[in-house]
Design a protein around this motif. Structure first.
Motif, PDB file in Angstrom:
ATOM      1  N   PRO A 411      35.364  46.591  36.363  1.00  0.00           N
ATOM      2  CA  PRO A 411      36.377  46.617  35.303  1.00  0.00           C
ATOM      3  C   PRO A 411      35.819  46.728  33.882  1.00  0.00           C
ATOM      4  O   PRO A 411      36.342  47.488  33.085  1.00  0.00           O
ATOM      5  CB  PRO A 411      37.114  45.298  35.504  1.00  0.00           C
TER       6      PRO A 411
ATOM      7  N   PHE B  12      50.979  46.264  36.137  1.00  0.00           N
ATOM      8  CA  PHE B  12      49.940  47.197  36.557  1.00  0.00           C
ATOM      9  C   PHE B  12      50.046  48.380  35.589  1.00  0.00           C
ATOM     10  O   PHE B  12      50.967  49.189  35.678  1.00  0.00           O
ATOM     11  CB  PHE B  12      50.177  47.623  38.009  1.00  0.00           C
ATOM     12  N   GLN B  45      42.089  44.628  36.373  1.00  0.00           N
ATOM     13  CA  GLN B  45      42.667  45.803  37.035  1.00  0.00           C
ATOM     14  C   GLN B  45      42.006  47.073  36.502  1.00  0.00           C
ATOM     15  O   GLN B  45      41.611  47.141  35.348  1.00  0.00           O
ATOM     16  CB  GLN B  45      44.172  45.855  36.786  1.00  0.00           C
ATOM     17  N   THR B  46      41.892  48.075  37.370  1.00  0.00           N
ATOM     18  CA  THR B  46      41.384  49.373  36.914  1.00  0.00           C
ATOM     19  C   THR B  46      42.355  50.453  37.392  1.00  0.00           C
ATOM     20  O   THR B  46      43.419  50.610  36.827  1.00  0.00           O
ATOM     21  CB  THR B  46      39.947  49.665  37.411  1.00  0.00           C
ATOM     22  N   CYS B  48      44.272  52.421  40.904  1.00  0.00           N
ATOM     23  CA  CYS B  48      44.765  52.069  42.241  1.00  0.00           C
ATOM     24  C   CYS B  48      43.894  52.641  43.362  1.00  0.00           C
ATOM     25  O   CYS B  48      44.005  52.235  44.508  1.00  0.00           O
ATOM     26  CB  CYS B  48      46.192  52.559  42.421  1.00  0.00           C
ATOM     27  N   THR B  68      41.713  45.400  43.498  1.00  0.00           N
ATOM     28  CA  THR B  68      43.079  45.387  42.961  1.00  0.00           C
ATOM     29  C   THR B  68      43.872  44.216  43.544  1.00  0.00           C
ATOM     30  O   THR B  68      44.616  43.541  42.835  1.00  0.00           O
ATOM     31  CB  THR B  68      43.773  46.729  43.274  1.00  0.00           C
ATOM     32  N   ALA B  71      42.778  41.265  41.704  1.00  0.00           N
ATOM     33  CA  ALA B  71      43.263  41.244  40.318  1.00  0.00           C
ATOM     34  C   ALA B  71      44.706  40.756  40.229  1.00  0.00           C
ATOM     35  O   ALA B  71      45.088  40.110  39.261  1.00  0.00           O
ATOM     36  CB  ALA B  71      43.141  42.629  39.700  1.00  0.00           C
ATOM     37  N   PHE B  72      45.496  41.073  41.258  1.00  0.00           N
ATOM     38  CA  PHE B  72      46.921  40.737  41.202  1.00  0.00           C
ATOM     39  C   PHE B  72      47.284  39.544  42.079  1.00  0.00           C
ATOM     40  O   PHE B  72      48.465  39.328  42.392  1.00  0.00           O
ATOM     41  CB  PHE B  72      47.766  41.961  41.570  1.00  0.00           C
ATOM     42  N   VAL B  78      54.218  42.428  41.068  1.00  0.00           N
ATOM     43  CA  VAL B  78      53.326  43.355  40.379  1.00  0.00           C
ATOM     44  C   VAL B  78      54.173  44.588  40.077  1.00  0.00           C
ATOM     45  O   VAL B  78      54.728  45.202  40.986  1.00  0.00           O
ATOM     46  CB  VAL B  78      52.121  43.746  41.259  1.00  0.00           C
TER      47      VAL B  78
END
Lengths: 478, 264
Positions: A411, B12, B45-46, B48, B68, B71-72, B78
């Motif tokens: 990231p 997101f 997050q980056t 998907c 991901t 991250a969530f 989300v």
């Protein structure tokens, strides 16, 4: 048929610039999809039938051996013969042997994509037997030395003038642009062939296990003359066409024509059950079914098994925006469009056909209209997985993907890269809001502008906003 | 402010919105807050992972999916402004064997992940939309949202509540615009033909603004509209729903006022 799938990009490029082809494809776009939509709208239970058809096909594929053997025993009981052919070459040789046994000089042929798949015409010609295509579209193509570009409308890539030219050249009659005159001309030419033929070859839409029957679903009636007039009738078909009962067959018939041409029923639905029986007024004396595998049994139990549900209606290609743009010949082999992009890699090898499953935006329209609910985008993606595993993906794409995925997993680095890209794009755009020429992105900017980022990245702006809010609340507390 | 009744929602952002059009991210946050949600933007997050997934590189797709999912983790919902990227989150379970613990976590994320228009209409039932837009718009149904998530009525229901807005449907609004992620790079001339068909339909609709729910498609169509010289603006649905007259549309130069605002 020669495999030109590795040249998909080049052929597609030519197709996009071919004004005549584009005119012909315009007719397709305006025709089949609208007719299908009308037919489906008149049938509230259509989606339920699709579920039933999917489930029934799945059941058949789980018991394919059983139903095929039942089919064979019924054909034999009726006085016919079944020939099991592992490869296309086996099938060609089997058909040649049958033709030679009756000393055949000419054969008439109804429409059969399996015969295209195994190169039957070229093989027969090389062995001094003249095949005559009797489906109007196929007949036109044979005169032109051309191949089908669509599985149910083989000459869809042609316009009226092309047909007129071909007939004028080969029939040596005055040139006409009147479809009725051309139709009559073809009919007169073919009538002689129907009577003279020693063997008639047709395909089959379905094979019925309980009766040993084969059925052809057509609109021209040529198939009936092909299979009833000569002394020998050969059905060339593939193993996944079998259904258990006549009742089951009617389920697929209801879906097939509506999905294909939007017809509730086609003009002719002709069942063949063995050779002529004592007392029958007509029909062939010999009845053969040539069952072709040609790689299909390898799909059983594989990721691609669902593809064997296909009933060859052509709805996927009729609705595909890629097929609609480039036409069937671009795909470079027998089966075009989404169904071909799944089937071709299986039948000719992913090494030759890797461009096909990539030629899709995965828009999902094909799956939306498929009467047996084949998840075509998913299956195309499975081919891309095979391509990637075998290192067939072009090197630039592989490296690009590898680099991008390296960042996507980190990231902090990803944020940095986003900021750099964002800044670079904004600098290139200046105050114009978009970029006219972008180095390394010619595929995009040759045709369209590249919109520029409207400001710094969301993450930059969001974090600053949050930092500001935190500072304000700290001040308040202080 | 987190209250027991306000659902904790992770935004997101999606990589294209982050890079190209932050306004969409902020507008999404605004709508979620308007719907009574407590919105956070997870830092880790980056993307998907769809480019890897659709290129057959399942290993990379799996690695990104794990990132991901982490991250969530812990958010009730989300939500993202893209049917395509949320659709990809819905594909995550396919990347893991059912015996793999990540499969269960992927299923769990799938159940919590929503595209913004469907979240507003189907989940929270947003009832205090107070936007106005004076002009005609036409709506493009992006493929993934339409066919993977069933998004068709929701954006139209929301647009119908925007004061002054007139929706002029284009022909073939459900036909793909030809973007297709890596498709537009691999087959640029086919992609160009598809987007050309699309812009012809957009122009024929007579609408002055093109609206859609996926930035990838919007960048493609806006770029083509501008190259062809059409006088049609392009905006994301959430921009319309939050009132957007003070920002330049996609691919348009920022006017002096907005440029000044951005410098400040």
């Amino acid at each position: 048929m020669q495999i030109n799938s590795p040249r998909f990009k080049e052929r597609a490029h030519q197709a996009l610039d071919d004004a005549n082809l584009q005119r012909a494809l315009g007719n397709l776009k305006a025709g089949f999809p609208q007719k299908r939509a009308q037919a489906v709208a008149c049938m509230p239970e259509f989606d339920d039938l699709r579920d039933q058809a999917r489930d029934l096909k799945n059941h058949i594929l789980e018991h394919l051996d059983l139903y095929l053997e039942q089919f064979e025993s019924k054909v034999v009981e009726n006085g016919g013969q079944v020939h099991w052919c592992r490869t296309g070459d086996d099938a060609c040789q089997t058909i040649l042997d049958i033709c030679r046994a009756v000393d055949a000089k000419t054969v008439t042929k109804g429409k059969s994509m399996v015969s295209e798949e195994i190169n039957l015409n070229a093989f027969l010609e090389a062995n001094r037997i003249q095949p005559v295509e009797t489906d109007l579209g196929e007949y036109i193509l044979q005169l032109r030395g051309d191949h089908p570009s669509h599985i149910i409308a083989p000459a869809i890539h042609l316009n009226l003038e092309d047909v007129s030219d071909a007939f004028h050249r080969h029939h040596r009659r005055p040139k006409s642009d009147d479809p009725a005159v051309l139709m009559r001309e073809a009919r007169e030419m073919l009538r002689k062939q129907f009577v003279a033929a020693d063997v008639g070859i047709t395909g089959a839409n379905f094979l019925v296990a309980e009766t040993g029957s084969t059925i052809i679903v057509t609109n021209e009636g040529n198939g009936d003359l092909t299979q009833t007039l000569p002394k020998t009738h050969i059905v060339i078909t593939s193993i996944e066409k079998v259904v258990p009962t006549l009742e089951d067959m009617t389920l697929f018939l209801r879906l097939l024509t509506r999905s294909a041409t939007g017809q509730e029923f086609s003009v002719y639905n002709t069942l063949s059950t063995g050779p002529r029986r004592p007392g029958d007024l007509d029909g062939p004396e010999n009845f053969h079914v040539v069952l072709v595998d040609n790689g299909r049994s390898d799909m059983i139990g594989s990721q691609f098994q669902e593809m064997l549900r296909c009933i060859r209606c052509s709805a996927c290609m009729n609705h595909c925006p890629v097929y609609g743009a480039v036409g069937g010949h671009s795909y470079g082999w027998v089966y075009p469009g989404p169904m071909g992009s799944v089937l071709t890699p299986q039948l000719v090898g992913i090494e030759q056909a890797a461009l096909l499953p990539n030629a899709s935006t995965f828009c999902g329209k094909c799956e939306e209209v498929c009467p047996v609910r084949i998840p075509l985008p998913k299956l195309m993606r499975h081919w891309r997985e095979k391509e990637f595993e075998k290192h067939l993906t072009p090197r630039a794409a592989r490296y690009g993907l590898g680099g991008w995925s390296f960042f996507a997993r980190r990231p902090r680095l990803y944020r940095l890269l986003s900021r750099v890209a964002n800044r670079a794009l904004r600098t290139l755009a200046g105050s114009k809001g978009r970029i006219h020429r972008l180095p390394l992105a010619g595929g995009w900017t040759d045709w369209r502008d590249m919109p520029a980022p409207s400001g710094r990245t969301f993450m930059q702006q969001w974090n600053e906003k949050k930092a500001g809010e935190t500072a304000v609340s700290r001040e308040k507390k202080a | 402010m987190h209250t027991p009744s306000s659902p904790r929602v992770a935004l997101f952002v999606t990589c294209l919105v982050d890079l190209y059009r932050p306004e969409i991210g902020f507008a999404t946050v605004k709508l979620l807050e308007q719907a009574g949600c407590d919105v956070e933007v997870p830092e880790t997050q980056t993307c998907c992972g769809q480019p890897a997934f659709n290129s057959g590189d399942n290993r990379s797709a799996r690695d990104i999916a794990i990132r991901t999912i982490e991250a969530f983790d812990g958010y009730e919902y989300v939500v993202g402004p893209s049917g395509s990227c949320i659709g990809m989150l819905h594909h995550y379970p396919e990347l893991f064997e059912t015996s793999d613990p990540w499969h269960r976590r992927a299923q769990d994320l799938k159940a919590r992940a929503f595209e913004i228009s469907s979240f507003l209409v189907d989940v929270v039932g947003l009832d205090n939309l107070a936007a106005s837009f004076h002009g005609s718009v036409t709506y493009h149904d992006s493929c993934s949202g339409l066919r993977e998530l069933g998004i068709k009525a929701q954006p139209r229901a929301l647009l119908a509540r925007v004061e002054g807005l007139e929706l002029k449907e284009m022909k073939e609004s459900e036909t793909c615009c030809g973007f297709g992620g890596t498709f537009c790079v691999k087959y640029p001339d086919i992609s160009n033909r598809m987007v050309g068909n699309k812009t012809a339909n957009i122009a024929a609709s007579g609408a002055r603004t093109l609206v859609g729910g996926d930035l990838g498609c919007l960048l493609n169509m806006a770029g083509k509209l501008k190259r062809e010289g059409h006088d049609v603006e392009t905006r994301h649905l959430v921009e319309i729903l939050t009132g957007c007259s003070d920002t330049a549309a996609i691919a348009e130069p920022a006017d002096d006022r907005t440029r000044l605002a951005r410098q400040l």
